[in-house]
Design a protein around this motif. Structure first.
Motif, PDB file in Angstrom:
ATOM      1  N   ASP A   1       5.169   1.559  -4.214  1.00  0.00           N
ATOM      2  CA  ASP A   1       4.485   1.235  -3.659  1.00  0.00           C
ATOM      3  C   ASP A   1       3.512   2.462  -2.606  1.00  0.00           C
TER       4      ASP A   1
ATOM      5  N   TYR B   1      -0.624   0.427  -1.631  1.00  0.00           N
ATOM      6  CA  TYR B   1      -1.113   0.935  -0.511  1.00  0.00           C
ATOM      7  C   TYR B   1      -2.346   1.016  -0.613  1.00  0.00           C
TER       8      TYR B   1
ATOM      9  N   GLY C   1       0.391   6.433   0.880  1.00  0.00           N
ATOM     10  CA  GLY C   1       1.156   5.529   1.063  1.00  0.00           C
ATOM     11  C   GLY C   1       1.866   6.553   0.958  1.00  0.00           C
ATOM     12  N   ARG C   2       3.049   6.903  -0.615  1.00  0.00           N
ATOM     13  CA  ARG C   2       4.318   7.282  -0.219  1.00  0.00           C
ATOM     14  C   ARG C   2       4.719   8.171   0.819  1.00  0.00           C
TER      15      ARG C   2
ATOM     16  N   ALA D   1       6.131   5.501   2.837  1.00  0.00           N
ATOM     17  CA  ALA D   1       6.631   4.759   2.437  1.00  0.00           C
ATOM     18  C   ALA D   1       8.066   5.416   2.536  1.00  0.00           C
TER      19      ALA D   1
ATOM     20  N   LEU E   1       4.497  -2.690   1.474  1.00  0.00           N
ATOM     21  CA  LEU E   1       5.505  -1.725   0.923  1.00  0.00           C
ATOM     22  C   LEU E   1       6.641  -2.956   0.663  1.00  0.00           C
TER      23      LEU E   1
END
Length: 448
Positions: A201, A205, A226-227, A230, A337
């Motif tokens: 994910d 992203y 992005g992490r 998520a 995601l």
């Protein structure tokens, strides 16, 4: 050199929908600048053989002006392995016999047929009828003059049409020094390690942050963002569900809840329009902006009410609004995601989020939802938080009196959600003052 054909191909470029639009000029410039025949032969060992033979004269020299071509029904054919009609294999490379063309077609002569191959051309008439011309060709900008052009040529000459209605043009991935990644330069980063370290994910992203038609720098920092996003989706969704977020029948009655959903309706419209325009980056941006506002402000503003501070009816309104918001932002985030959204979906819904229909703004507009309400309340809440931060005290510190100044229209909007605002800010009493600027004076209850 064929003026008529050149004009026809220019017209095809004008008929094609380009995303972004300015990439059209690359195609038009290429067609207008063509000055000779396209060389499709390559001297490679692997490749699709050019299906042509040449007769040999009495001295064994090839007569290139008299090529021998197979019947279309006999294709595909390898002239190095099969003899042409009227000859036998023993005549290969012999005077008075024949020779096979030793070359193979270049990449674009064959990959220009990707729509035909995918669509069952001359293999599956029913499939071909249903899918051709296709909707979309996604590709990078540097092969507009090769892959896209050659594909347009093949469809134009074979089917008198475009091969697809839309072309979505991406850029290159650049290394940290802003140089194009390529195997020859040795600066390519393969994805497997990134997927293991940051998660799929997070890498998606980062990829989605590259705008259509523009080059994108390789950026681990974006993957880390992005992490975090998520993880925030996991945590905020778990929190909302723990508060009783639901989609059971009910009514959203409170002004703040209606305002949040009106804001989400606007975001849904923007994301939908962006996708229709092939601008996936914009769709991600507006969804993410809403989500952080929702987490930072709305969840805090509504928390006390969900616990029953204002009665069951007000709590039920909040629980339903939380359920609708969670359902909607999972769908909006799902293309970017896919794993975290499907995981959260499995906590409270059946099936997969990816099998759901796309959300519509109309279903999110309830009551007299006014985005100005949540905008005003969020702005004032931020100032209440700042007052505590400047005083270096906990956000849980009580405020005995808050003097809130703002233009009359903004005050009116904020007062529609007054109880939620005072509860979130830990404010015991408030004075509302009309002013040209928004400001807050807070009398803090400080421990001895």
């Amino acid at each position: 050199r064929d003026v008529e054909l050149r004009n026809e191909l220019l017209e095809r470029g004008k008929q094609l929908n380009w995303h972004p639009e300015h990439m059209r000029v690359r195609y038009l410039n290429w067609v207008e600048g063509l000055t000779g025949d396209w060389l499709i032969s390559r001297q490679r060992f692997f490749g699709v053989p050019i299906p042509v033979w040449y007769p040999l004269d009495a001295e064994g020299n090839p007569i290139y002006a008299e090529p021998i071509v197979p019947n279309e029904a006999d294709l595909p054919i390898d002239p190095q392995a099969e003899a042409p009609a009227g000859y036998v294999e023993s005549q290969r490379n012999q005077p008075g016999g024949f020779m096979g063309d030793p070359d193979v077609m270049d990449t674009w002569a064959t990959s220009s047929l990707t729509p035909q191959i995918a669509g069952g051309w001359e293999r599956d008439a029913d499939l071909w009828q249903r899918v051709f011309p296709f909707d979309l060709r996604p590709q990078a900008h540097e092969i507009i003059r090769t892959w896209l052009f050659a594909t347009v040529v093949r469809a134009h000459l074979e089917s008198d049409s475009l091969p697809f209605t839309d072309a979505s043009i991406s850029g290159w991935i650049l290394d940290p020094d802003r140089k194009k990644m390529s195997k020859s330069k040795g600066n390519v980063v393969t994805p497997m390690g990134l997927l293991d370290e940051h998660g799929s994910d997070a890498v998606r992203y980062w990829a989605a942050s590259g705008r259509p038609g523009t080059d994108t720098a390789f950026d681990v920092g974006q993957m880390k963002i992005g992490r975090r996003l998520a993880i925030k989706i996991l945590n905020s969704s778990k929190f909302a569900l723990s508060l009783g977020a639901t989609l059971e029948k009910g009514e959203v009655t409170e002004a703040l809840d209606q305002a949040m959903l009106a804001d989400l309706a606007k975001v849904t419209e923007q994301a939908t329009t962006a996708f229709h325009n092939f601008n996936y980056t914009k769709a991600l941006e507006v969804t993410e902006q809403f989500f952080w506002r929702y987490c930072d402000d709305y969840l805090e503003l509504v928390k006390d009410r969900v616990y029953g501070a204002e009665g069951e009816a007000a709590a039920a309104s909040a629980r339903l609004a939380l359920g609708i918001a969670t359902d909607t932002y999972l769908k909006l985030f799902a293309p970017f995601l896919p794993f975290v959204t499907d995981e959260v979906w499995s906590w409270w819904r059946s099936g997969s989020v990816h099998a759901e229909t796309w959300p519509t703004a109309t279903s999110l507009r309830v009551g007299e939802g006014d985005v100005a309400v949540i905008d005003a309340v969020s702005e004032i809440l931020a100032l209440l938080r700042k007052a505590k931060s400047d005083a270096k005290v906990s956000m849980k510190t009580e405020i005995s009196l808050a003097r809130i100044s703002a233009p009359a229209e903004k005050l009116a909007a904020a007062r529609r959600a007054e109880r939620d605002l005072l509860a979130a800010g830990r404010v015991s009493s408030v004075e509302w003052l009309v002013s040209d600027e928004v400001s807050v004076e807070a009398e803090l209850v400080l421990a001895d």
